[in-house]
Structure formats: structure tokens, C-alpha cells
Scaffold this active site. Structure first.
Site, short mmCIF file in Angstrom:
data_model
loop_
_atom_site.label_atom_id
_atom_site.label_comp_id
_atom_site.label_asym_id
_atom_site.label_seq_id
_atom_site.Cartn_x
_atom_site.Cartn_y
_atom_site.Cartn_z
N ARG A 142 64.43 57.60 61.81
CA ARG A 142 64.23 58.79 62.63
C ARG A 142 65.57 59.46 62.88
NH1 ARG A 142 59.73 58.52 61.32
NH2 ARG A 142 57.81 58.65 62.57
N GLU A 166 63.54 68.94 62.36
CA GLU A 166 63.02 69.09 60.99
C GLU A 166 62.09 70.29 60.92
OE1 GLU A 166 61.28 65.32 59.92
OE2 GLU A 166 63.18 64.26 60.07
N HIS A 197 62.39 64.10 54.76
CA HIS A 197 61.46 63.13 55.36
C HIS A 197 60.44 62.70 54.29
CE1 HIS A 197 60.00 61.82 59.57
NE2 HIS A 197 59.56 60.96 58.67
#
Length: 312
Positions: free
Chosen positions: A230, A259, A278
Site C-alpha cells: 500500500r 492513485e 497497482h
């Protein structure tokens, strides 16, 4: 009964729809971003499949009594678990769908940075051929120490990959006292000893920015940081400064504080950094497995059966 997909990043939600149809439940799919959009979507829902849409007191408060939220993936930092408990909402995740893919991704980033492939590539494209003009030194993987922060499924899979290259493994995990193939150490020692430091912990109040300016300063000069967990675990401004100054030799980041990664942030201009969106979990097989396991969990919830991976 009512089944809702708040948001998703897949080609379709056929398996989730099939789970709803199996018990004649109503089904709807959405791409919610805001709280208001999410509230409108999940009102009176019995089962909610969730990716990144906010799951908090307001959004979960409008669900049916005893509703179940199924978070696509491992992390649940967008779900307020305390609020879920107060509201009687069941929350579960899918922690084991992409272990090998995430470990592969972390290893690929670590190996690329350790072998300085980006610098070689850029040098050749600029017309250079002399090794010394492109890199200053390359540390042998067989003489490297890989430090792991967290030692769960993914960290252990990553450790096995790095051990195959001869690396020494040290790890910190407050919930693990001993592990085959790794020396368990205090966090400060892992940070200080690692040539490659890889993060494998959830984002919580306790872990937010656990790799801050002080921790980065204690890392070895030329060390590499890898984060496939994360983005909030790392102080990105301090990381950018350490890369720009040359204190750190590289960073492989699949996750970010915000993000998509915003334009104009210092990290975008930092040297010797590899970014991915991601996507560490992603493969054709892992996506199918994620949706299948989530759909199976949803069907258990709809039938009133025990959940496989309940968190609340």
C-alpha cells in the site's frame, strides 16, 4: 435479496451475477467513486462486492440488516471495520488469489533495479556502450541481504524467489517469532541491514508512513526499496529526496499514496524508480481466481453459510 457490485476493474462481472441468479437475488453493477454514488448503489443491499468505493459509516449504514461486504483482494483499508462491527455488517476479503503474481512482481522489480537494467537501457538508447559510463557498481545478489517488513504469504513467496539467487533473508513481523529460511529481527535492524527492503504489511493507523524520512535515512546507501502493498506505508516526498540525492539506489513501486499518481509530485521526477499502476496482482489466472473466490463467498453469504475469510 439484493446483490451489488460497487466498482470493479475487470472485463465483466459474470461470476458475481451468476451467484446472485443462483438464489434469485436482484443484481446491479456500478463504477462508484464518491460516497453519494456508493450510497445510492448499495441501499438495501444484502451482498456488496467492493473494489475501491468507500465503505464507511454512511455507505454501509444504508445496507440491509446483516449485509456482507466482500472486498476484492487482500487489503481492506477502504473499509471502516470498526463501523462495520457497530452496524452488524460482515466484511471479508480474498487474501489468497494472487500470492504468486504479487511475489513475482516484487521480485521482478527488485531484480531489475539490483541489476540496473533501466540504466543500461537508457545508456544504450543514448548511444553509450561502456558499462562504467552507465553504472557505478552492481552489488551481487548472492552477497545481498533482502529485508522483509511483514512475513505473510506474499513475503514468504518473495523470499523463496530471492533465496534462489543466493540472497540472505531477514524479516520483521510482530506476529511471527520464527520462520524457516529467514532470520527474524527488530524492524530497525531489518531496515539497517537490507540491500533490498520489501514491504508486505497492510495499511493501518500503526503502519501509515512506517517508512518515513528517519527510516529511509537509516537504510544503506544504494539500497533498494520495493513496495507492492500500500502506498501509504511510505513517505513519498522523503523517498523522492533519497532517490534524487543518491542515498537510495532505486525504488520499485506498484502502489502510491494517491492513485492514479498525481502529476507534478516529486516522485515522478525521481531517478532510478520503476512504477506500475497497482498491477502486481494481475494475470489472467489471478483475475479469474479473484472473481471466482469472491463470487463463492457471496453465495455463501446469500445462503447464510459461514464465510471463508470473515474479518468482522
Amino acid at each position: 435479496m439484493r446483490v451489488v457490485v460497487t466498482d470493479y476493474a475487470f472485463g465483466n462481472v459474470d461470476q458475481e451475477r451468476a451467484a446472485a441468479m443462483a438464489v434469485a437475488a436482484a443484481f446491479s453493477e456500478h463504477q462508484c467513486r464518491s460516497e453519494d454514488e456508493t450510497i445510492a448503489a448499495v441501499r438495501d443491499a444484502d451482498v456488496v462486492f467492493n473494489n475501491f468505493a468507500p465503505m464507511n459509516e454512511r455507505t454501509m449504514g444504508v445496507m440491509a440488516q446483516g449485509a456482507t461486504v466482500i472486498r476484492y483482494g487482500v487489503g481492506v483499508d477502504n473499509v471502516d471495520l470498526e463501523a462495520a462491527r457497530r452496524l452488524g455488517v460482515h466484511v471479508c476479503n480474498v487474501p489468497d488469489y494472487g500470492v504468486e503474481e504479487v511475489a513475482d512482481h516484487a521480485a521482478a522489480m527488485a531484480l531489475s533495479l539490483a541489476r540496473k537494467l533501466g540504466r543500461y537501457d537508457a545508456g544504450i538508447r543514448a548511444g553509450e556502450w561502456k558499462i562504467a559510463a552507465m553504472v557505478d557498481h552492481v552489488h551481487s545478489l548472492g552477497q545481498s541481504t533482502v529485508g522483509l517488513v511483514g512475513f505473510g504469504r506474499i513475503a514468504r513467496a518473495f523470499a523463496r524467489r530471492m533465496q534462489a539467487f543466493g540472497a540472505t533473508i531477514v524479516a520483521y513481523d510482530p506476529y511471527v517469532s520464527a520462520a524457516d529460511g529467514a532470520t527474524m529481527l527488530p524492524l530497525d535492524d531489518v531496515i539497517a541491514q537490507a540491500d533490498i527492503l520489501s514491504l508486505h504489511v497492510p495499511l493501518t493507523r500503526e503502519t501509515r508512513q512506517m517508512i518515513g524520512k528517519a527510516e529511509i535515512a537509516r537504510m544503506r546507501r544504494g539500497a533498494i526499496l520495493v513496495n507492492v502493498s500500500r502506498g501509504g506505508l511510505v513517505d513519498e516526498v522523503a523517498l523522492a529526496e533519497a532517490l534524487s540525492s543518491g542515498h537510495l539506489g532505486g525504488a520499485g513501486l506498484d502502489v502510491f499514496e494517491k492513485e492514479p499518481l498525481p502529476a507534478g509530485v516529486p516522485l515522478r521526477d525521481a531517478p532510478n524508480a520503476i512504477f506500475s499502476p497497482h498491477a502486481a496482482f494481475f494475470s489472467d489466472a489471478s483475475v479469474e481466481r479473484l472473481q471466482r473466490l469472491a463470487a463463492e463467498e457471496g453465495l455463501r453469504a446469500l445462503k447464510g453459510e459461514p464465510l471463508r475469510c470473515a474479518l468482522t
